[in-house]
Design an enzyme around this catalytic site. Structure first.
Site, short mmCIF file in Angstrom:
data_model
loop_
_atom_site.label_atom_id
_atom_site.label_comp_id
_atom_site.label_asym_id
_atom_site.label_seq_id
_atom_site.Cartn_x
_atom_site.Cartn_y
_atom_site.Cartn_z
N ASP A 63 49.10 44.63 42.89
CA ASP A 63 48.27 43.64 43.59
C ASP A 63 48.84 43.42 44.99
OD1 ASP A 63 46.52 41.65 44.22
OD2 ASP A 63 47.21 40.21 42.72
N ASP A 67 42.02 45.36 46.87
CA ASP A 67 43.46 45.18 47.03
C ASP A 67 44.24 45.20 45.72
OD1 ASP A 67 42.53 42.81 46.03
OD2 ASP A 67 43.59 41.53 47.46
N GLU A 68 43.67 45.77 44.68
CA GLU A 68 44.40 45.82 43.41
C GLU A 68 43.91 46.98 42.55
OE1 GLU A 68 43.61 42.70 40.50
OE2 GLU A 68 41.87 42.08 41.67
#
Length: 257
Positions: A8, A102-103
């Site tokens: 993350d 973003d993860e």
């Protein structure tokens, strides 16, 4: 045993801007259009210390922190760095599932066996490589399944590495409030608390299972198993096309048409 990482990126949009503008580092900063009715897209960790968070009206964020740095969003930059992030991660395993810009989840079981490396050492290698090549911090959760990996990555931010297994969930996972349970929403959590289910440990307690069923219905067993560290969901390979950037417009004046 499977080894799953949930990686993350920390305050992703804000740190993308810092990667291009080092002078922004260590300053309370938000990503937002600087207009009267804007809302905060992302807040740096320095801004969060003032109680500023995403989706907060910008005028309120300015009240909380008069020296707040406001940076206009640059979505092309965020997409480019997102693809670079996924490219680094996929070099360790093709079994990677993109969860958002973003993860991601990644199954590194084969890599660990082939290279005789401890999962924590591999996580540190990936974390340091992302920081070295992209100048972006991330947190990594290590676990035998996706649920525990996701919960682990949230436990230490920024730049944290946490290993969560069925052997330590009693100490690390069960004391957390039920609000922190990934998948339990803001409407459901108050209902669980009102029924006396206040922690993740309470969800894991079979004595509460009938109460859990009354509130969660047929999904109760899924949450009960997850709270006890059981999750059979596989990491599903996905192409890394980023489709999760929203685009909204807030008008300066209310409209009625």
């Amino acid at each position: 045993m499977r080894v799953i990482f949930h990686i993350d990126m920390n305050a992703f949009f804000a740190n993308c801007e810092i990667s291009q503008h080092p002078e922004y580092a260590h300053k309370p900063m938000v990503i937002a259009h600087d207009s009267r009715r804007s809302v905060v897209s992302t807040a740096s960790y320095e801004a969060r210390k003032f109680g500023i968070h995403s989706a907060m009206p910008l005028y309120l964020a300015k009240q909380k922190c008069p020296q707040l740095l406001i940076v206009e969003p640059h979505f092309d930059l965020y997409r480019r760095l997102s693809h670079a992030f996924f490219k680094i991660v996929s070099s360790y395993s093709y079994i990677m599932e993109v969860a958002s810009i973003d993860e991601c989840y990644v199954n590194v079981s084969d890599y660990i066996i082939e290279h005789h490396i401890h999962p924590a050492d591999l996580a540190l290698e990936i974390q340091q490589r992302i920081m070295r090549e992209l100048h972006l911090p991330c947190s990594i959760g290590i676990a035998p399944n996706k649920f525990l990996a996701k919960m682990a990555s949230d436990m230490r931010k920024p730049m944290g590495i946490t290993m969560l297994t069925r052997s330590n969930i009693k100490q690390l996972l069960w004391p957390l409030p039920v609000d922190a349970f990934f998948g339990i929403g803001k409407k459901t959590a108050p209902k669980l608390k009102a029924a006396g289910i206040e922690t993740i440990g309470d969800v894991a307690n079979y004595a509460n299972y009938q109460t859990l069923r009354q509130i969660l219905g047929r999904h109760a067993l899924i949450y009960y198993n997850k709270a006890n560290g059981r999750d059979d969901a596989k990491v599903i390979y996905q192409e890394t096309d980023v489709k999760s950037i929203g685009n909204t417009t807030t008008f300066e004046e209310d409209i009625s048409d």
